[in-house]
Structures are given as structure tokens and as C-alpha cells.
Design a protein around this motif. Structure first.
Motif, PDB file in Angstrom:
ATOM      1  N   TYR A  52       0.828  -1.208   0.000  1.00  0.00           N
ATOM      2  CA  TYR A  52       0.000   0.000   0.000  1.00  0.00           C
ATOM      3  C   TYR A  52       0.867   1.264   0.000  1.00  0.00           C
ATOM      4  N   ARG A  53       2.248   1.082   0.075  1.00  0.00           N
ATOM      5  CA  ARG A  53       3.189   2.199   0.007  1.00  0.00           C
ATOM      6  C   ARG A  53       4.289   1.854  -0.998  1.00  0.00           C
ATOM      7  N   PRO A  54       3.993   1.622  -2.289  1.00  0.00           N
ATOM      8  CA  PRO A  54       5.004   1.177  -3.265  1.00  0.00           C
ATOM      9  C   PRO A  54       6.102   2.206  -3.503  1.00  0.00           C
ATOM     10  N   ARG A  55       5.827   3.452  -3.234  1.00  0.00           N
ATOM     11  CA  ARG A  55       6.857   4.470  -3.474  1.00  0.00           C
ATOM     12  C   ARG A  55       8.044   4.314  -2.532  1.00  0.00           C
ATOM     13  N   ARG A  56       7.819   3.640  -1.386  1.00  0.00           N
ATOM     14  CA  ARG A  56       8.953   3.395  -0.485  1.00  0.00           C
ATOM     15  C   ARG A  56      10.021   2.530  -1.169  1.00  0.00           C
ATOM     16  N   ALA A  57       9.604   1.442  -1.852  1.00  0.00           N
ATOM     17  CA  ALA A  57      10.569   0.568  -2.534  1.00  0.00           C
ATOM     18  C   ALA A  57      11.294   1.305  -3.643  1.00  0.00           C
ATOM     19  N   ILE A  58      10.553   2.135  -4.367  1.00  0.00           N
ATOM     20  CA  ILE A  58      11.190   2.903  -5.440  1.00  0.00           C
ATOM     21  C   ILE A  58      12.241   3.833  -4.862  1.00  0.00           C
ATOM     22  N   GLY A  59      11.916   4.461  -3.727  1.00  0.00           N
ATOM     23  CA  GLY A  59      12.892   5.338  -3.088  1.00  0.00           C
ATOM     24  C   GLY A  59      14.126   4.579  -2.640  1.00  0.00           C
ATOM     25  N   LEU A  60      13.944   3.364  -2.069  1.00  0.00           N
ATOM     26  CA  LEU A  60      15.099   2.572  -1.649  1.00  0.00           C
ATOM     27  C   LEU A  60      15.957   2.163  -2.843  1.00  0.00           C
ATOM     28  N   LEU A  61      15.322   1.764  -3.922  1.00  0.00           N
ATOM     29  CA  LEU A  61      16.070   1.374  -5.117  1.00  0.00           C
ATOM     30  C   LEU A  61      16.881   2.555  -5.677  1.00  0.00           C
ATOM     31  N   LEU A  62      16.266   3.723  -5.673  1.00  0.00           N
ATOM     32  CA  LEU A  62      16.994   4.906  -6.158  1.00  0.00           C
ATOM     33  C   LEU A  62      18.191   5.227  -5.265  1.00  0.00           C
ATOM     34  N   CYS A  63      18.000   5.092  -3.953  1.00  0.00           N
ATOM     35  CA  CYS A  63      19.121   5.340  -3.036  1.00  0.00           C
ATOM     36  C   CYS A  63      20.247   4.341  -3.258  1.00  0.00           C
ATOM     37  N   LEU A  64      19.884   3.052  -3.406  1.00  0.00           N
ATOM     38  CA  LEU A  64      20.901   2.038  -3.648  1.00  0.00           C
ATOM     39  C   LEU A  64      21.573   2.246  -5.000  1.00  0.00           C
ATOM     40  N   LEU A  65      20.780   2.668  -6.001  1.00  0.00           N
ATOM     41  CA  LEU A  65      21.358   2.943  -7.324  1.00  0.00           C
ATOM     42  C   LEU A  65      22.385   4.068  -7.244  1.00  0.00           C
ATOM     43  N   ALA A  66      22.032   5.096  -6.514  1.00  0.00           N
ATOM     44  CA  ALA A  66      22.968   6.222  -6.391  1.00  0.00           C
ATOM     45  C   ALA A  66      24.222   5.811  -5.632  1.00  0.00           C
ATOM     46  N   ALA A  67      24.043   5.066  -4.538  1.00  0.00           N
ATOM     47  CA  ALA A  67      25.210   4.664  -3.752  1.00  0.00           C
ATOM     48  C   ALA A  67      26.093   3.711  -4.546  1.00  0.00           C
ATOM     49  N   GLY A  68      25.457   2.715  -5.225  1.00  0.00           N
ATOM     50  CA  GLY A  68      26.257   1.770  -6.010  1.00  0.00           C
ATOM     51  C   GLY A  68      26.974   2.441  -7.159  1.00  0.00           C
ATOM     52  N   SER A  69      26.311   3.383  -7.819  1.00  0.00           N
ATOM     53  CA  SER A  69      26.935   4.085  -8.933  1.00  0.00           C
ATOM     54  C   SER A  69      28.149   4.874  -8.463  1.00  0.00           C
ATOM     55  N   ALA A  70      28.008   5.543  -7.343  1.00  0.00           N
ATOM     56  CA  ALA A  70      29.146   6.306  -6.815  1.00  0.00           C
ATOM     57  C   ALA A  70      30.281   5.380  -6.394  1.00  0.00           C
ATOM     58  N   LEU A  71      29.913   4.252  -5.795  1.00  0.00           N
ATOM     59  CA  LEU A  71      30.924   3.326  -5.294  1.00  0.00           C
ATOM     60  C   LEU A  71      31.704   2.701  -6.454  1.00  0.00           C
ATOM     61  N   PHE A  72      30.965   2.185  -7.463  1.00  0.00           N
ATOM     62  CA  PHE A  72      31.642   1.526  -8.564  1.00  0.00           C
ATOM     63  C   PHE A  72      32.240   2.533  -9.545  1.00  0.00           C
ATOM     64  N   THR A  83      34.000   4.937  -8.499  1.00  0.00           N
ATOM     65  CA  THR A  83      35.287   5.233  -7.878  1.00  0.00           C
ATOM     66  C   THR A  83      36.209   4.029  -7.943  1.00  0.00           C
ATOM     67  N   TRP A  84      35.687   2.836  -7.636  1.00  0.00           N
ATOM     68  CA  TRP A  84      36.490   1.600  -7.679  1.00  0.00           C
ATOM     69  C   TRP A  84      35.907   0.668  -8.745  1.00  0.00           C
ATOM     70  N   HIS A  85      36.470   0.773  -9.932  1.00  0.00           N
ATOM     71  CA  HIS A  85      35.953  -0.007 -11.047  1.00  0.00           C
ATOM     72  C   HIS A  85      36.224  -1.481 -10.832  1.00  0.00           C
ATOM     73  N   PRO A  86      35.272  -2.336 -11.119  1.00  0.00           N
ATOM     74  CA  PRO A  86      35.525  -3.771 -11.083  1.00  0.00           C
ATOM     75  C   PRO A  86      36.403  -4.196 -12.267  1.00  0.00           C
ATOM     76  N   GLU A  87      37.042  -5.364 -12.111  1.00  0.00           N
ATOM     77  CA  GLU A  87      37.922  -5.863 -13.153  1.00  0.00           C
ATOM     78  C   GLU A  87      37.127  -6.635 -14.198  1.00  0.00           C
ATOM     79  N   PRO A  88      37.566  -6.511 -15.491  1.00  0.00           N
ATOM     80  CA  PRO A  88      36.899  -7.292 -16.530  1.00  0.00           C
ATOM     81  C   PRO A  88      37.233  -8.779 -16.370  1.00  0.00           C
ATOM     82  N   VAL A  89      36.309  -9.630 -16.820  1.00  0.00           N
ATOM     83  CA  VAL A  89      36.503 -11.070 -16.733  1.00  0.00           C
ATOM     84  C   VAL A  89      36.356 -11.661 -18.130  1.00  0.00           C
TER      85      VAL A  89
END
Length: 630
Positions: A537-557, A559-565
């Protein structure tokens, strides 16, 4: 000179004067006494009247010595005796008389079994030191017993009028009978009037079972009876009046009721108001009343049991107990059918000693209003389960006092067009409205019961129209704990009125209240759904969490790029797309397969993947719930 129509030889002067007065139709007042045998001779071998006169017997102030035996006699002309004294009880068994009047006489009893009176029969203002035996008598016009005092021998009936038939009225106003008055199987074509009468003594009962009265039955205006007034199976064509009457109990050998009006037919009203006092139980069970039952101001006292038994009564009009009705003992209206309204405004109802119910009305059907307010006080439970009120069921201003741990109001399965729960004060006891149905429920938050059961209750409108946050405490008062239906019903009502936000608030509260009773894994899952999407009944909460995780992951990766495989070729690394590829478990954007984090960044990737799975699953479950609500 005596003519051929002179008195018999051997008669004294007084008896001769009676003879002459009879021939002239005049009052005979002079002689101190006459023989009963002389009166019999005069009536059976009647002399002709003087020319221009009507022969009839009229005695005033005369002692009638010896027995007056008119058994099976045929007497012509009216017989009127006033202020006369009888040495022995007159015998009229099987006699046929035109009219008989005994006024202000004193007699040791009267035997008139199977007598026939072509016109009236009066025993008025007399003193009877014995039994008035009127069994199976027939009276062509009026039977009058007004003002007579009857004092039977111990254990004997006062007045025995079994199967008496009166073609017009029976009047006994002011009668004073110290014994049982029998009118069983009697028939009165017009009215039966006992206003101001007193039936007293250890066996002072008024037995009128199977009585038939074409008009009204009047037992008011000072009427009193120390034993049962038995009208079982009676048929009354018009009103039954009990105004200012006093009934003081069933007495000896009289049944179980102070007033037995069960299995009866009443063609008018039962007016039992304005001063009626009853000490002992009353029954109207299985009775049909064409008019109303009016108990305004009546006092019904039977603290050891049921004060009024009116189960299965059929009332065409109202049951009116307004204006101070007091009932100490249960008022039983179970399965009653009331065509008009049930009115108990201002009544005071008290449960019997050791019994829970002040009012028992389970299964009642009311065609109009049912008012239990404006001063109603109930010391005990009001039970109205499976009742049907076709208009307004109101407890506006009612005071319910049943004890904190007891049930104050039980309306399980009741149906009403409108239900008013604006009590005069907070009820003392549980209010059970489970499975009740009403188009409108009107209550007052200031007098919400501390214990309220609304499981299965269905309604269309709630007044006042509170916000969900203010209405939710109304649902949290069930002493048996959480049940989901009240929350679903309240949410449905909010949705039907376009208040979707309030509906979602209620449904979220439903899941939160359900959580404590779930197993531990389910509680954790429920908590996650609450925090993330508010149970769908509060779907916007999940969208907000996903956006926060997207922003944090984007900033993290970023800065520290993963290695190609693998052996290449490799797509150009993009931190935002790589993070999305980790968060969205069912989407392949090509970045997660081409690059792999190492060291501490590997744990960051694992967290993003796990969180993505949890959020995606939770969003899917919540979306499914939303779709099911549509």
C-alpha cells in the motif's frame, strides 16, 4: 274485607302488608321481618295486581327469616330487595327470574348455580358472609356486583362465576372480595368492569382463564389483587386497562404469575401505565395484541427472575415503556413481533439477582423504531442478538451498567437501518456488535466502550467521518484480540467514499496488528514488507530505496571499477548500468557478466544483489495485493 286474592291464612301482619305491596308494585318498608317461606309462596303463587298496577316484589329494611328457596322456580316480575337481612343463604339454583336486585343487603351467601335472569341481576353494596355461587348463570342484560363485600369461609371461593354468560356488561366496581373470584370460561358480550375492586386474602386470586369479553376489560383506577390475575387464553375484544392497579403476587395455589395474560387475544391496547405496580412475574407470552402495549411509568418488581415474560408476543402497535418504566427483573421480549415501535426511553431496567439480563430481546422483529435512550438506565445486560429493526435502533443517551467484565450490550447478528451508539456515558461492560448489519452507524468517540467487538459487523456509513488515524482506536478494543474483518470493513467504507489514503492506512494497520501472531520467519518477512512497501500500500517506499541504492552503487563503482573477466571484447563500463544489473535480478544488461568486483567491493556487490532480490520480491507481492484490491 279480604277478597279472594287476600293473603294466605296464618300470615302475620308484616307478611300481609308485603302481599298487598306486591299487588300494588309498591315498596314494603314497615315490617321488621318476614319468613322466607312466605316470600317463596308470594313469588310462586303470585296474586293478581290491583287494577292499574304492576305486580312486583319490593322490600326495604326487612329481615328474611328462615330459608328462601327458589330453586328451579319461575318467577314473574322484578324482585328488588334493599337493606334486607337474610338469616340463611338464598337458593336460586336453576331458577328463572325476570330481574333480581339485592342492594345493601346482608346475606350468608347466595346459591344461583345455573340460574337464568331475563334482564339484570344485581348484588350491589351488599355484605356476603360466604360464597356467591353464580356458576353457569345467564344474565340477559347487566350483571352488577359493584361495592359488594364478600367474606367467604376459609378455603372457600369468594365468588364462583365459572361459565357465567352475560349478554351485555358485567360491572363490579369497588368490589371487595376476600377470596378467589372465578370467571373461568365466562362470556361477557360487552364490557367487564372491575375498577377499584379489591381481591384479597391468602387465596385472593382473580381466575379468568378462557374468558371471552366482547368489549374492554377494565382493571384499573385502584384495582388491587393479592394473588394471580389469570387471563390465560382469554379473548378481549377491545382494551385491557390496568391504570393505577396494584398486583402483589401469585398468592397460594394460584400458579406462577402475578398477571397471566399468556396465549390471549386482545383486540385493542393493553394500557398498563400510570401507577401500575406489580410485585411478581407477568407473562404475555404467545399473546396477540392488535393495538399497543403501554407501560409508561409502570413498576414491575420480580428481583428473583423475569419481571415481564413477553416472548413471542405479537403487537400490532407500539411497545411503549417510556416515562419512567421501572423493571426489577428481566424484561423478556425474545422473538416478539412488534408492528410499531419499541420505546424504552427513560426506563430503568435491572437484572435479577444472580441473572445477567436486564432486557432479553433476542430474535425480536420491530417494524418501526427501537429507542433505548434519553435516560434509559440498564443495570445488567441488554441482549438483542439476531434482532431485526426495520428503522432506527438507538442507544442515544443510554446508560449501560453491567460491570467491567460483563457484557453490557449484545447485538450479535442484529439488523437495523440505522444504529446510534451515542451513549450517555462510557458503557460499563463489553459491547458486542459482531455480525451486526446497519446502513449507518452513528457513534461518539467520547463514549466509545472500553471493550467493543465488531468482528463481522457490516455497515455503509460511519458518523462522525473521522480520519483513519482517529478511527483506528475504535477497532483496537476487542477483548478477544485482533481479528482482520473489522479492518477490512472499515477500509471498504473509506474506499467507497473515495478516501483511499485512509483506506490504505487501515489496511497497513491490519497487517501490523497481525504480525505479532505470526511465526518468526513470517514476522521478519512482514516487517520487511512494512518497511519497504507498506505491505503493497506504500510502493513508493521501494522505489525510493532502489533509487538510493542505485545512487550509492553508482558512486561506489564509479570510484572503484571492477575488473573485466573472460577474454573480451568488453562493453564500456558504466557504473549506473552496472549497479542496475546487480539490483534487478531478472534483467541482464551485460555489465554484470563482463565485470567482477574484487576485495571489499565484492561484498558491496553481494549486498546489492541480495537487496535487489528482496526488494523485487516484496514489490511483486505488494503489486499483487494491490491488483487483488482493484
Amino acid at each position: 274485607m279480604a277478597d279472594d286474592d287476600g293473603p294466605p291464612a296464618g300470615w302475620d301482619e308484616g307478611e300481609c302488608r308485603m302481599w298487598e305491596a306486591y299487588r300494588r308494585g309498591e315498596w314494603c318498608e314497615g315490617p321488621p321481618e318476614v319468613r322466607g317461606a312466605a316470600v317463596r309462596r308470594l313469588l310462586l303463587v303470585a296474586p293478581p295486581p290491583h287494577p292499574g298496577h304492576l305486580a312486583r316484589l319490593r322490600l326495604r329494611g326487612v329481615r328474611i327469616r328462615g330459608e328462601l328457596d327458589l330453586s328451579e322456580a319461575v318467577v314473574r316480575g322484578a324482585v328488588r330487595l334493599r337493606e334486607c337481612l337474610f338469616d340463611e343463604e338464598p337458593r336460586l339454583e336453576g331458577a328463572q327470574l325476570e330481574a333480581l336486585e339485592l342492594d345493601e343487603c346482608r346475606l350468608p351467601g347466595l346459591r344461583a348455580h345455573s340460574a337464568r335472569f331475563a334482564r339484570e341481576f344485581k348484588v350491589t353494596r351488599c355484605t356476603v358472609d360466604g360464597t356467591l355461587d353464580l356458576r353457569s348463570s345467564t344474565v340477559g342484560t347487566h350483571l352488577s356486583l359493584g361495592g359488594t363485600k364478600v367474606r367467604p369461609a376459609p378455603g372457600e371461593a369468594g365468588i364462583d362465576a365459572h361459565s357465567v354468560a352475560v349478554d351485555e356488561s358485567l360491572e363490579a366496581a369497588g368490589l371487595d372480595c376476600a377470596g378467589t373470584f372465578y370467571l373461568t370460561n365466562a362470556r361477557v358480550q360487552d364490557v367487564l368492569l372491575l375498577r377499584g375492586a379489591t381481591i384479597s386474602g391468602p387465596r385472593g386470586n382473580l381466575q379468568m382463564s378462557e374468558l371471552t369479553v366482547g368489549g374492554g376489560l377494565y382493571l384499573g383506577r385502584g384495582f388491587s389483587c393479592t394473588g394471580t390475575v389469570n387471563l390465560c387464553g382469554a379473548t378481549i375484544g377491545a382494551t385491557v386497562e390496568l391504570l393505577d392497579a396494584t398486583l402483589t403476587g401469585p398468592g397460594l395455589d394460584a400458579g406462577d404469575y402475578a398477571l397471566h395474560l399468556g396465549c390471549a387475544q386482545v383486540g385493542g391496547d393493553i394500557q398498563a401505565e400510570r401507577g401500575l405496580v406489580v410485585d411478581g412475574p407477568i407473562t404475555l407470552a404467545d399473546t396477540s395484541v392488535r393495538g399497543s402495549v403501554v407501560l409508561r411509568g409502570a413498576r414491575l418488581n420480580h428481583p428473583s427472575g423475569t419481571a415481564l415474560m413477553a416472548a413471542r408476543v405479537h403487537i400490532g402497535g407500539d411497545f411503549d415503556g417510556r416515562g419512567g418504566l421501572s423493571a426489577e427483573g428481566t424484561l423478556d421480549l425474545c422473538d416478539a413481533r412488534i408492528g410499531g415501535s419499541l420505546l424504552l426511553d427513560g426506563a430503568e431496567l435491572t437484572a435479577p439477582d444472580g441473572g445477567p439480563n436486564a432486557l432479553s430481546a433476542n430474535g425480536i422483529d420491530v417494524g418501526g423504531l427501537a429507542h433505548f435512550g434519553r435516560g434509559l438506565t440498564a443495570h445488567g445486560r441488554i441482549a438483542m442478538s439476531n434482532a431485526v429493526v426495520r428503522s432506527y435502533l438507538s442507544f442515544y443517551g443510554a446508560v449501560l451498567d453491567a460491570g467491567e467484565a460483563d457484557e453490557a450490550l449484545v447485538c450479535r447478528g442484529t439488523q437495523a437501518a440505522q444504529l446510534a451508539l451515542q451513549f450517555g456515558e462510557i458503557p460499563k461492560g463489553v459491547v458486542d456488535l459482531s455480525r451486526t448489519r446497519a446502513a449507518l452507524i452513528h457513534d461518539d468517540p467520547a463514549t466509545w466502550p472500553d471493550s467493543l467487538i465488531v468482528d463481522g459487523t457490516v455497515y455503509g456509513i460511519l458518523r462522525p467521518a473521522l480520519r483513519a488515524a482517529d478511527r483506528l482506536p475504535w477497532l483496537a478494543r476487542d477483548p478477544e484480540g485482533f481479528t482482520p474483518q473489522p479492518y477490512e470493513q472499515l477500509a471498504t467504507v473509506y474506499q467507497s467514499h473515495g478516501r483511499d489514503a485512509d483506506a490504505r492506512t487501515v489496511l497497513v494497520a491490519r497487517h501490523r496488528n497481525l504480525r505479532p501472531v505470526l511465526p518468526l520467519p513470517a514476522r521478519l518477512w512482514s516487517l520487511l514488507q512494512d518497511v519497504t512497501v507498506g505491505y503493497g500500500y506504500r510502493p513508493r517506499r521501494a522505489i525510493g530505496l532502489l533509487l538510493c541504492l542505485l545512487a550509492a552503487g553508482s558512486a561506489l563503482f564509479g570510484t572503484w571499477h571492477p575488473e573485466p573477466v573472460g577474454g573480451g571484447p568488453y562493453p564500456r563500463f558504466q557504473p549506473v548500468i552496472y549497479t542496475l544489473d546487480l539490483l534487478l535480478p531478472l534483467v541482464d544488461l551485460g555489465q554484470e557478466r563482463a565485470y567482477e568486483p574484487s576485495g571489499a567491493m565484492q561484498w558491496a556487490g553481494i549486498v546489492l544483489i541480495g537487496t535487489g532480490w528482496l526488494l523485487a520480491t516484496t514489490v511483486a507481492a505488494g503489486a499483487g495485493r494491490v491488483l487483488r484490491r482493484k
